[in-house]
Design a protein around this motif. Structure first.
Motif, PDB file in Angstrom:
ATOM      1  N   PRO A 128      33.558  47.721  39.577  1.00 55.35           N
ATOM      2  CA  PRO A 128      32.654  49.110  39.851  1.00 55.35           C
ATOM      3  C   PRO A 128      31.954  48.469  40.822  1.00 55.35           C
ATOM      4  O   PRO A 128      31.477  47.196  41.315  1.00 55.35           O
ATOM      5  CB  PRO A 128      31.706  49.282  37.978  1.00 55.35           C
ATOM      6  N   CYS A 135      28.557  40.308  37.515  1.00 50.06           N
ATOM      7  CA  CYS A 135      27.231  40.590  37.247  1.00 50.06           C
ATOM      8  C   CYS A 135      27.135  39.831  35.552  1.00 50.06           C
ATOM      9  O   CYS A 135      26.884  39.838  34.655  1.00 50.06           O
ATOM     10  CB  CYS A 135      26.427  41.440  37.574  1.00 50.06           C
ATOM     11  N   ARG A 181      27.670  39.609  31.796  1.00 57.58           N
ATOM     12  CA  ARG A 181      29.155  38.520  32.192  1.00 57.58           C
ATOM     13  C   ARG A 181      28.411  36.861  30.735  1.00 57.58           C
ATOM     14  O   ARG A 181      28.896  36.950  29.381  1.00 57.58           O
ATOM     15  CB  ARG A 181      29.103  38.049  32.672  1.00 57.58           C
ATOM     16  N   ILE A 223      24.719  46.578  37.625  1.00 61.80           N
ATOM     17  CA  ILE A 223      25.931  47.407  38.785  1.00 61.80           C
ATOM     18  C   ILE A 223      26.633  48.418  38.045  1.00 61.80           C
ATOM     19  O   ILE A 223      26.058  49.714  38.535  1.00 61.80           O
ATOM     20  CB  ILE A 223      27.170  46.059  39.194  1.00 61.80           C
ATOM     21  N   SER A 243      33.688  43.392  29.500  1.00 61.68           N
ATOM     22  CA  SER A 243      32.902  43.025  30.441  1.00 61.68           C
ATOM     23  C   SER A 243      33.919  42.762  32.143  1.00 61.68           C
ATOM     24  O   SER A 243      34.958  41.854  32.076  1.00 61.68           O
ATOM     25  CB  SER A 243      31.665  41.644  30.649  1.00 61.68           C
ATOM     26  N   CYS A 244      33.696  42.967  32.968  1.00 57.47           N
ATOM     27  CA  CYS A 244      34.377  43.335  34.335  1.00 57.47           C
ATOM     28  C   CYS A 244      33.653  41.224  34.880  1.00 57.47           C
ATOM     29  O   CYS A 244      34.981  40.933  34.946  1.00 57.47           O
ATOM     30  CB  CYS A 244      34.861  43.735  35.319  1.00 57.47           C
TER      31      CYS A 244
HETATM   32 FE1  SF4 Z   1      30.739  44.185  35.250  1.00 58.20          FE
HETATM   33 FE2  SF4 Z   1      28.809  44.240  35.566  1.00 58.20          FE
HETATM   34 FE3  SF4 Z   1      29.418  46.146  35.040  1.00 58.20          FE
HETATM   35 FE4  SF4 Z   1      28.770  44.306  33.032  1.00 58.20          FE
HETATM   36  S1  SF4 Z   1      27.986  45.694  33.964  1.00 58.20           S
HETATM   37  S2  SF4 Z   1      31.394  46.071  33.295  1.00 58.20           S
HETATM   38  S3  SF4 Z   1      29.755  42.280  34.713  1.00 58.20           S
HETATM   39  S4  SF4 Z   1      30.026  45.615  36.915  1.00 58.20           S
END
Ligand code: SF4
Ligand code: NAI
Length: 442
Positions: free
Chosen positions: A188, A358, A362, A400, A354-355
């Motif tokens: 994102p 952040c 994470r 994010i 979760s990517c």
């Molecule tokens: Fe990725 Fe942050 Fe969205 Fe979680 S909150 S999926 S870590 S961009």
């Protein structure tokens, strides 16, 4: 019987194909829009309809369209978010599978209104058989002159492309989707800038959900003023609900947004009541990202009014006593279901998806999963409940994208409404491990 605007023709044999769709009134809205309304006329009608985004956020569609930047010489894009991955949500799949031309027609009208000459359908990888259905519908529409150059002699050009995702939930978040569409890892972006200003290839882009785009067709056909009459307040029109869990009739239903939650669960027209004569324990009314509600708060608001299947009513009371309509993924739980186990299942999902960009998301999603696993496996401590509460609070609002909030809210709601169930798990760890339980310990 509730009136339908999207699925009213879904039962017609062959409606998936152009000839049947066309002979049942298909592309009449496109004809009207392109030949007699003009882009501004379409935008006005969509604004008048009060249509809200059907992907989950419920943002007003006409307003979103009006945000699109129009710098000279810069292309604009329309992206259809078909990355339907929210646990409990499977309504867009139904639309694309059974009435693909409704989406193609909606994309055509919407692209015309936005001045976009390229539109993309980004579809989740797991819907492996649907891109072929969409490609066929696109080819049919092109063959009949509804796509390509100078559509119906109006001078408007449009190409629609289908792009398959690769199975990442995060690519349903609009900016991650755009990154993925550009061939990059689906991380994102920070907003603003919103896609309406800098989206695909950094050009103005509108991202709309499948159902939202399909709804534009009946809005043009019947007019915004008429569309409003299918709902109530700021919840206008009809909404697709994918109902699942412990109900007699799971499936995809189109509802007018003026029926009560009780009617939706218990009437034979919709869910047909709780399976095996069990009692209703709880429900997640809008897909896994929204707060779970216990039966008493699900059927009635804190003010004692009937809870309605609308954006406003489901959110009544904020998260203390309400939830959200979200994506319409309606997950019903009977008295035998375990809230701790359910919460763990969702926590595991969000941690996996979760990517990792952040830290609060994470690390926090993984931490919540571990604490919930301990409680579920009979190794929990009373202090773990407050720890869980603390972790979710530190994720919410500090990330994010909304995945962080989506991971935090279910945990918060489970503790808020079912704290005694967490405590019971900790004090009866052996029993909790070996038997199914629901309301029995109350
Ligand atoms: Fe990725 Fe942050 Fe969205 Fe979680 S909150 S999926 S870590 S961009
Ligand atoms: P959001 O509220 O951040 O944005 C809504 C839309 O409005 C976006 O398209 C955004 O670009 C636009 N927007 C908002 N303010 C704007 C502004 N000032 N200028 C221009 N555009 C603006 O919510 P988002 O991230 O689009 O969606 C979150 C929701 O998605 C969650 O609530 C969840 O219910 C749902 N969801 C649905 C899934 C599904 O499979 N259907 C999967 C995951 C989440």
């Amino acid at each position: 019987m509730g009136r339908k605007l999207l699925l009213d023709k879904a039962h017609i044999e062959g409606i998936r194909y152009y000839d049947t769709y066309r002979s049942n009134g298909g592309y009449a809205a496109a004809e009207k829009a392109l030949k007699s309304m003009g882009p501004e006329g379409v935008l006005e009608e969509v604004k008048k309809s009060g249509l809200r985004g059907r992907g989950g956020a419920g943002f007003p569609t006409g307003l979103k369209w009006s945000f699109i930047a129009k710098p000279e010489g810069v292309p604009r894009y329309l992206v259809c978010n078909a990355d339907e991955s929210e646990p409990g949500t499977f309504k867009d799949r139904y639309l694309m599978e059974f009435i693909p031309h409704l989406l193609i027609e909606g994309l055509l009208i919407s692209s015309f209104a936005l001045g976009a000459n390229s539109a993309y359908i980004y579809i989740r990888g797991e819907y492996a058989w649907i891109p072929d259905i969409l490609e066929q519908a696109i080819a049919e529409a092109k063959n009949k002159g509804w796509l390509g150059k100078n559509i119906m002699g109006t001078g408007f050009d449009l190409e629609i492309y289908v792009q398959r995702g690769a199975g990442a939930y995060i690519c349903g978040e609009e900016t991650a989707l755009i990154e993925s569409l550009e061939g990059k890892r689906g991380n994102p972006r920070i907003k603003p800038p919103f896609p309406a200003v800098k989206g695909l290839w950094m050009c103005p882009t509108v991202v709309n959900n499948v159902e939202t785009l399909a709804a534009v067709v009946p809005i043009i056909n019947i007019g915004g003023d008429e569309y409003i009459k299918y709902g109530t307040g700021k919840s206008t029109g009809t909404k697709l609900i994918s109902a699942c869990g412990n109900i007699n009739k799971p499936g995809v239903y189109e509802i007018e947004m003026n029926i009560s939650v009780e009617e939706f669960i218990y009437s034979d027209e919709y869910c047909g009541g709780i399976k095996n004569g069990k009692r209703l324990k709880a429900c997640i009314p809008g897909g896994s990202s929204v707060p779970v509600l216990p039966a008493n708060l699900l059927l009635k608001t804190a003010k004692g009014e009937a809870r309605m299947m609308t954006y406003e009513s489901l959110a009544d009371g904020g998260f203390a006593t309400g939830s959200m309509l979200g994506s319409g993924g309606f997950i019903v739980m009977d008295e035998d279901q375990c809230i701790v186990r359910n919460t763990l299942t969702f926590a595991r999902f969000y941690h996996h998806e979760s990517c990792g960009q952040c830290s609060p998301c994470r690390e926090g999603t993984g931490w919540m999963k571990k604490v919930l696993q301990n409680i579920e496996n009979g190794k929990g401590k009373m202090s773990d409940i407050d720890l869980l509460w603390d972790i979710q609070r530190k994720i919410e609002g500090n990330t994010i994208c909304p995945l962080g909030d989506a991971a935090a809210w279910p945990v918060a709601a489970a503790i808020r409404h079912f704290r005694d169930e967490f405590e019971w798990h900790i004090t009866h760890s052996d029993e909790a491990l070996t038997r199914n339980f629901g309301l029995a310990h109350y």
